[in-house]
Scaffold this motif. Structure first.
Motif, PDB file in Angstrom:
ATOM      1  N   MET A  61       8.419 -10.987 -14.918  1.00 39.36           N
ATOM      2  CA  MET A  61       7.822  -9.784 -14.350  1.00 39.36           C
ATOM      3  C   MET A  61       8.888  -8.707 -14.203  1.00 39.36           C
ATOM      4  SD  MET A  61       5.896  -9.211 -10.699  1.00 39.36           S
ATOM      5  CE  MET A  61       4.472 -10.159 -11.192  1.00 39.36           C
ATOM      6  N   SER A  62       8.511  -7.471 -14.527  1.00 39.39           N
ATOM      7  CA  SER A  62       9.466  -6.372 -14.455  1.00 39.39           C
ATOM      8  C   SER A  62       9.784  -6.022 -13.005  1.00 39.39           C
ATOM      9  CB  SER A  62       8.900  -5.138 -15.151  1.00 39.39           C
ATOM     10  OG  SER A  62       7.827  -4.585 -14.416  1.00 39.39           O
ATOM     11  N   ASP A  63      10.950  -5.403 -12.806  1.00 37.94           N
ATOM     12  CA  ASP A  63      11.344  -4.968 -11.467  1.00 37.94           C
ATOM     13  C   ASP A  63      10.362  -3.949 -10.905  1.00 37.94           C
ATOM     14  OD1 ASP A  63      13.537  -6.616 -11.469  1.00 37.94           O
ATOM     15  OD2 ASP A  63      14.950  -5.054 -12.075  1.00 37.94           O
ATOM     16  N   ALA A  64       9.840  -3.074 -11.766  1.00 39.82           N
ATOM     17  CA  ALA A  64       8.889  -2.064 -11.308  1.00 39.82           C
ATOM     18  C   ALA A  64       7.647  -2.724 -10.722  1.00 39.82           C
ATOM     19  CB  ALA A  64       8.506  -1.135 -12.461  1.00 39.82           C
ATOM     20  N   ARG A  65       7.142  -3.740 -11.397  1.00 38.58           N
ATOM     21  CA  ARG A  65       5.949  -4.444 -10.894  1.00 38.58           C
ATOM     22  C   ARG A  65       6.250  -5.161  -9.575  1.00 38.58           C
ATOM     23  NH1 ARG A  65       1.908  -5.888 -15.288  1.00 38.58           N
ATOM     24  NH2 ARG A  65       1.626  -7.902 -14.239  1.00 38.58           N
ATOM     25  N   ARG A  66       7.408  -5.802  -9.495  1.00 37.29           N
ATOM     26  CA  ARG A  66       7.793  -6.488  -8.261  1.00 37.29           C
ATOM     27  C   ARG A  66       7.873  -5.509  -7.084  1.00 37.29           C
ATOM     28  NH1 ARG A  66      10.265 -11.546  -8.427  1.00 37.29           N
ATOM     29  NH2 ARG A  66      10.409 -12.472 -10.505  1.00 37.29           N
ATOM     30  N   ASN A  67       8.478  -4.355  -7.320  1.00 35.59           N
ATOM     31  CA  ASN A  67       8.655  -3.388  -6.241  1.00 35.59           C
ATOM     32  C   ASN A  67       7.334  -2.758  -5.809  1.00 35.59           C
ATOM     33  OD1 ASN A  67      11.509  -3.538  -5.819  1.00 35.59           O
ATOM     34  ND2 ASN A  67      11.798  -2.510  -7.782  1.00 35.59           N
ATOM     35  N   ILE A  68       6.426  -2.566  -6.756  1.00 32.12           N
ATOM     36  CA  ILE A  68       5.096  -2.059  -6.399  1.00 32.12           C
ATOM     37  C   ILE A  68       4.370  -3.078  -5.519  1.00 32.12           C
ATOM     38  CG2 ILE A  68       2.793  -1.529  -7.311  1.00 32.12           C
ATOM     39  CD1 ILE A  68       4.237  -0.265  -9.746  1.00 32.12           C
ATOM     40  N   LEU A  69       4.444  -4.350  -5.911  1.00 32.06           N
ATOM     41  CA  LEU A  69       3.799  -5.397  -5.118  1.00 32.06           C
ATOM     42  C   LEU A  69       4.416  -5.494  -3.715  1.00 32.06           C
ATOM     43  CD1 LEU A  69       3.390  -8.182  -7.824  1.00 32.06           C
ATOM     44  CD2 LEU A  69       1.565  -6.839  -6.762  1.00 32.06           C
ATOM     45  N   ALA A  70       5.735  -5.370  -3.628  1.00 28.70           N
ATOM     46  CA  ALA A  70       6.410  -5.439  -2.328  1.00 28.70           C
ATOM     47  C   ALA A  70       5.985  -4.269  -1.439  1.00 28.70           C
ATOM     48  CB  ALA A  70       7.921  -5.434  -2.521  1.00 28.70           C
ATOM     49  N   THR A  71       5.847  -3.088  -2.033  1.00 29.19           N
ATOM     50  CA  THR A  71       5.428  -1.908  -1.269  1.00 29.19           C
ATOM     51  C   THR A  71       4.014  -2.077  -0.733  1.00 29.19           C
ATOM     52  OG1 THR A  71       6.865  -0.459  -2.556  1.00 29.19           O
ATOM     53  CG2 THR A  71       5.010   0.576  -1.414  1.00 29.19           C
ATOM     54  N   LEU A  72       3.108  -2.507  -1.590  1.00 27.41           N
ATOM     55  CA  LEU A  72       1.728  -2.719  -1.151  1.00 27.41           C
ATOM     56  C   LEU A  72       1.631  -3.857  -0.139  1.00 27.41           C
ATOM     57  CD1 LEU A  72      -0.150  -2.246  -4.543  1.00 27.41           C
ATOM     58  CD2 LEU A  72      -0.247  -0.734  -2.540  1.00 27.41           C
ATOM     59  N   ALA A  73       2.521  -4.852  -0.260  1.00 30.79           N
ATOM     60  CA  ALA A  73       2.522  -5.964   0.689  1.00 30.79           C
ATOM     61  C   ALA A  73       2.868  -5.489   2.094  1.00 30.79           C
ATOM     62  CB  ALA A  73       3.509  -7.042   0.241  1.00 30.79           C
ATOM     63  N   TYR A  74       3.789  -4.541   2.186  1.00 24.58           N
ATOM     64  CA  TYR A  74       4.167  -4.020   3.511  1.00 24.58           C
ATOM     65  C   TYR A  74       2.968  -3.350   4.176  1.00 24.58           C
ATOM     66  CZ  TYR A  74       6.536  -1.539   7.237  1.00 24.58           C
ATOM     67  OH  TYR A  74       6.906  -1.069   8.475  1.00 24.58           O
ATOM     68  N   PHE A  75       2.303  -2.468   3.458  1.00 24.71           N
ATOM     69  CA  PHE A  75       1.180  -1.742   4.054  1.00 24.71           C
ATOM     70  C   PHE A  75      -0.062  -2.618   4.164  1.00 24.71           C
ATOM     71  CE2 PHE A  75       4.054   1.649   3.004  1.00 24.71           C
ATOM     72  CZ  PHE A  75       3.886   2.528   4.062  1.00 24.71           C
ATOM     73  N   ASP A  76      -0.088  -3.704   3.422  1.00 25.29           N
ATOM     74  CA  ASP A  76      -1.176  -4.656   3.556  1.00 25.29           C
ATOM     75  C   ASP A  76      -1.180  -5.295   4.947  1.00 25.29           C
ATOM     76  OD1 ASP A  76      -3.340  -6.285   2.209  1.00 25.29           O
ATOM     77  OD2 ASP A  76      -1.986  -7.900   2.832  1.00 25.29           O
ATOM     78  N   LEU A  77      -0.014  -5.389   5.572  1.00 27.03           N
ATOM     79  CA  LEU A  77       0.067  -5.922   6.935  1.00 27.03           C
ATOM     80  C   LEU A  77      -0.731  -5.065   7.907  1.00 27.03           C
ATOM     81  CD1 LEU A  77       3.885  -6.790   7.122  1.00 27.03           C
ATOM     82  CD2 LEU A  77       1.982  -8.370   6.703  1.00 27.03           C
ATOM     83  N   PHE A  78      -0.904  -3.793   7.570  1.00 24.51           N
ATOM     84  CA  PHE A  78      -1.650  -2.858   8.416  1.00 24.51           C
ATOM     85  C   PHE A  78      -3.045  -2.559   7.841  1.00 24.51           C
ATOM     86  CE2 PHE A  78       2.908  -2.034   8.668  1.00 24.51           C
ATOM     87  CZ  PHE A  78       3.128  -2.127  10.030  1.00 24.51           C
ATOM     88  N   ASN A  79      -3.421  -3.309   6.785  1.00 24.20           N
ATOM     89  CA  ASN A  79      -4.703  -3.070   6.111  1.00 24.20           C
ATOM     90  C   ASN A  79      -4.849  -1.612   5.693  1.00 24.20           C
ATOM     91  OD1 ASN A  79      -5.792  -5.742   6.271  1.00 24.20           O
ATOM     92  ND2 ASN A  79      -6.150  -5.400   8.450  1.00 24.20           N
TER      93      ASN A  79
END
Length: 306
Positions: free
Chosen positions: A1-19
């Motif tokens: 998996m590319s770094d760009a995809r990993r970082n996008i997933l990590a960003t969405l994961a953070y805000f997913d904690l707040f729905n």
């Protein structure tokens, strides 16, 4: 998996904690690394096509749940009215002695509010006068309980001009600093952002909101009241108020008193700061974020393997 995809997933994961789903621009702004925008768009499209993330209208989320979009849109609409109220609150509080800067923080600074939302405020005070300023402001807040407006005056984070650095350096504090909505004190917030340039290592694409702050004007009444305490007596009073407040909060913490949301109250305090205890919320959030990122990446690796 590319770094760009990993970082996008990590960003969405953070805000997913707040729905909280994000727009494309917000995903890019909150990425933890600098990335070419075209590569970013390509990675975002690929994640959507692989159904590792979901797109509803112009929002992106880890969950296949349109309710999150409806929740955000309602929260954004409610926030608009509350932000207008916050500006009026800021116009009032900037008149208090030794107050040099006021900003909206918390969920409202991210343009979201629900029926239980307060107006959380971040306050910068004059050097070595934080505890005089805080005490006067919180005495005023006691009066707001009489008219049931106390949720407009949640002044829960104070620092002074002597130490503008936010010492806990992590994704949570970087996000909170980057999303502050300054109302008053353009000059002191310029110094604040310079002191906290470390946030760029977490959010290199996010621009800081200097333009929203008004100059912090000082009326003759404010100047006179400050003059009365700009001496050794003022130093002694500030120290005394700090000691009294710390002792009161220590008692609350030992008794495990809870606020109206059922959260145990705790404060971390020193000469140049008064803030919620990071152990009370912040560190648990970061631990949950790391777990969420691990889950998302494990799932994405599983999809890639097939």
């Amino acid at each position: 998996m590319s770094d760009a995809r990993r970082n996008i997933l990590a960003t969405l994961a953070y805000f997913d904690l707040f729905n909280y789903p994000l727009t494309m621009e917000e995903v890019y702004f909150f990425l933890p690394v600098k990335v070419n925008f075209e590569k970013f768009e390509y990675a975002l499209l690929g994640l959507t096509e692989d159904r590792l993330i979901f797109k509803f209208e112009h929002f992106y989320t880890l969950k296949n749940d349109y309710f999150l979009i409806e929740r955000r849109e309602k929260g954004n609409a409610k926030a608009a009215g509350l932000i207008a109220t916050a500006r009026r609150v800021g116009d009032l509080l900037i008149r208090f002695p030794f107050v040099r800067g006021i900003a909206v923080s918390g969920s409202l600074s991210k343009n979201f509010a629900d029926d239980d939302s307060d107006i959380d405020l971040f306050i910068i005070t004059a050097k070595n006068r934080l505890w005089i300023a805080r005490t006067v402001m919180h005495c005023f807040k006691k009066l707001t309980f009489l008219v049931k407006k106390e949720h407009y005056f949640c002044m829960n984070y104070y620092i002074d001009e002597e130490d503008l650095l936010i010492h806990e350096k992590n994704i949570y504090t970087a996000t909170e600093v980057a999303t502050l909505m300054p109302l008053h004190g353009d000059a002191v917030f310029e110094q604040f952002y310079a002191a906290n340039a470390w946030t760029r290592s977490f959010l290199p694409n996010k621009c800081l909101r200097l333009s929203t702050a008004k100059p912090a004007k000082r009326s003759w009444i404010k100047r006179l009241s400050e003059f009365m305490f700009n001496n050794r007596m003022g130093n002694a009073i500030d120290d005394l108020l700090m000691d009294i407040t710390k002792q009161r909060w220590l008692t609350k913490m030992k008794m495990k008193k809870k606020n109206n949301r059922g959260i145990v109250m705790a404060m971390d305090a020193g000469k140049h700061y008064a803030k919620p205890d990071p152990f009370n919320f912040q560190y648990n959030l970061i631990a949950n974020y790391q777990k969420r990122v691990a889950q998302v990446l494990e799932r994405s690796e599983g999809v890639a393997a097939h």
